[in-house]
Design an enzyme around this catalytic site. Sequence first.
Site, PDB file in Angstrom:
ATOM      1  N   PRO A   1      -1.757 -12.285  10.003  1.00  0.00           N
ATOM      2  CA  PRO A   1      -2.090 -12.117  11.431  1.00  0.00           C
ATOM      3  C   PRO A   1      -2.390 -10.660  11.709  1.00  0.00           C
ATOM      4  O   PRO A   1      -1.805  -9.764  11.087  1.00  0.00           O
ATOM      5  CB  PRO A   1      -0.804 -12.544  12.148  1.00  0.00           C
ATOM      6  CG  PRO A   1       0.282 -12.453  11.128  1.00  0.00           C
ATOM      7  CD  PRO A   1      -0.369 -12.683   9.793  1.00  0.00           C
ATOM      8  N   ASP A   2      -3.328 -10.396  12.607  1.00  0.00           N
ATOM      9  CA  ASP A   2      -3.598  -9.017  13.018  1.00  0.00           C
ATOM     10  C   ASP A   2      -2.675  -8.709  14.196  1.00  0.00           C
ATOM     11  O   ASP A   2      -2.901  -9.184  15.318  1.00  0.00           O
ATOM     12  CB  ASP A   2      -5.075  -8.853  13.403  1.00  0.00           C
ATOM     13  CG  ASP A   2      -5.422  -7.381  13.592  1.00  0.00           C
ATOM     14  OD1 ASP A   2      -4.631  -6.667  14.238  1.00  0.00           O
ATOM     15  OD2 ASP A   2      -6.468  -6.948  13.077  1.00  0.00           O
TER      16      ASP A   2
ATOM     17  N   PHE B   1      -4.074   2.551  14.872  1.00  0.00           N
ATOM     18  CA  PHE B   1      -4.487   3.592  13.940  1.00  0.00           C
ATOM     19  C   PHE B   1      -5.618   3.047  13.089  1.00  0.00           C
ATOM     20  O   PHE B   1      -5.755   1.826  12.932  1.00  0.00           O
ATOM     21  CB  PHE B   1      -3.318   4.017  13.036  1.00  0.00           C
ATOM     22  CG  PHE B   1      -2.531   5.167  13.592  1.00  0.00           C
ATOM     23  CD1 PHE B   1      -1.697   4.987  14.684  1.00  0.00           C
ATOM     24  CD2 PHE B   1      -2.629   6.435  13.029  1.00  0.00           C
ATOM     25  CE1 PHE B   1      -0.975   6.046  15.212  1.00  0.00           C
ATOM     26  CE2 PHE B   1      -1.910   7.507  13.538  1.00  0.00           C
ATOM     27  CZ  PHE B   1      -1.080   7.311  14.634  1.00  0.00           C
TER      28      PHE B   1
ATOM     29  N   ASN C   1       0.852  -1.195   0.000  1.00  0.00           N
ATOM     30  CA  ASN C   1       0.000   0.000   0.000  1.00  0.00           C
ATOM     31  C   ASN C   1       0.884   1.240   0.000  1.00  0.00           C
ATOM     32  O   ASN C   1       2.108   1.142  -0.042  1.00  0.00           O
ATOM     33  CB  ASN C   1      -0.945  -0.029   1.207  1.00  0.00           C
ATOM     34  CG  ASN C   1      -0.159  -0.104   2.505  1.00  0.00           C
ATOM     35  OD1 ASN C   1       0.574   0.814   2.841  1.00  0.00           O
ATOM     36  ND2 ASN C   1      -0.276  -1.231   3.216  1.00  0.00           N
TER      37      ASN C   1
END
Length: 398
Positions: free
Chosen positions: A308-309, A326, A210
Amino acid sequence: MSDSNRPTVVIGVTGCVAIYKTCEVIRLLQKRGVRAKVIMTQHACGFIDPTMFRSLTREPVAVGLFDDPSDPIHHISLAKEADVFAIVPCTVNVIAKIACGIADDLLTTTALATIAPIVIAPAANVNMYEARVSKENRDRLRARGVRMVEAESGYLACGDEGRGRMAEPADIVEAICAELGMSRDLEGKKVLVTAGPTVEPVDPVRYLSNRSSGKMGFEIAKAAARRGAEVFLVTGPVALGDPAGVETVRVETACEMLDAVERRFEEVDIAVFAAAVADMRPATPASRKLKKGSDADALARIELVENPDILATMAHRKSRQVVVGFAAETDDVVENARRKLRSKGADYIVANFVGEGGAFDADDNEVVVVGADGDRSYPRLPKAAVADALFDCILGDR
Ligand code: PMT
């Protein structure tokens, strides 16, 4: 803040033997992320060549009122550039001039023109320092809001003993930083920050990622270090250099980022997850470059698996840590952030508006800090100021 990244202190330097300590003041300010610019009086140039300050600050040094042909009103531009105007060392003569509003050179005209807070570190022979008129002048300036870092007693360059020796550089820097709102309130704390994007390989040359530049996370790491914390920064690939005084680990993928975070999480007091972690990764990255023709099928159907978070994983393991996430949102910003606060188990979510102006790759950001007890909204600010606002928030609540 005049510089988009760093607060600026304009340092006036007058002619006095204590001038050698000004070099150390500049070095200490720079270590705390402050930009220093120097104005010298003609007498100061008799003690030290401007080259010394030009080299230390990597900025032009101003001396005469009309020396800079590119800036015909130099005292006004310097006055506006200053977040703090400091005079280090300041002779009793210059104190007297400023107390009376005399503006007859670049330093004193800038002192009169600035609306920034003024910090003065006087230095003089004991009799000159203790003279009634000198005391009265210092009192007049103090009464007008000038912060006076009083001289100390001791052995003076002239051979006399007594008050008049300029304060130590560390004390002068504390006074300047207090005026900048940069106190050492994270001293003794450990802070972990994630920053930047993660990149998830498709094959050896292609990846999913990103637009995160890492600027937000890096400013948070720098602010924590400035405020005295020991800082660990885990960053995805970005074009930014390692911040001074911050232990920086560079990773590529979300799994590597999680691994690096897990190594430090137990020992930290505050963890701020500002990275834009890719939610998905290709299940099996190809070991060779996929070709448009022969591998068209594989390219058209890249199987993705969830990453994974990192924030949620660590938040659910937290004991004493304050955990901050965030949220990059385009609409229903606060509602979405509140939902994330609950689902991820964070103490705060910093919601940034990624619509107009954007948060990705910009030098500034508009955020709302959402906590269990309510929200705090901020106008669009430089990312360095957002970072400080976040720590003010965290410390103010505890
Ligand atoms: O880097 P810059 O160009 O300065 O831009 C800053 C920023 C916009 C990237 C930054 O301010 C920001 O908003 N970061 C989080 C962006 C994001 O990916 O939000 P999210 O809604 O996907 O994730 C929410 C939170 O969970 C974030 O704290 C994120 O770090 C974390 N997360 C998300 C997914 C995942 N797999 N692991 C995570 O830890």
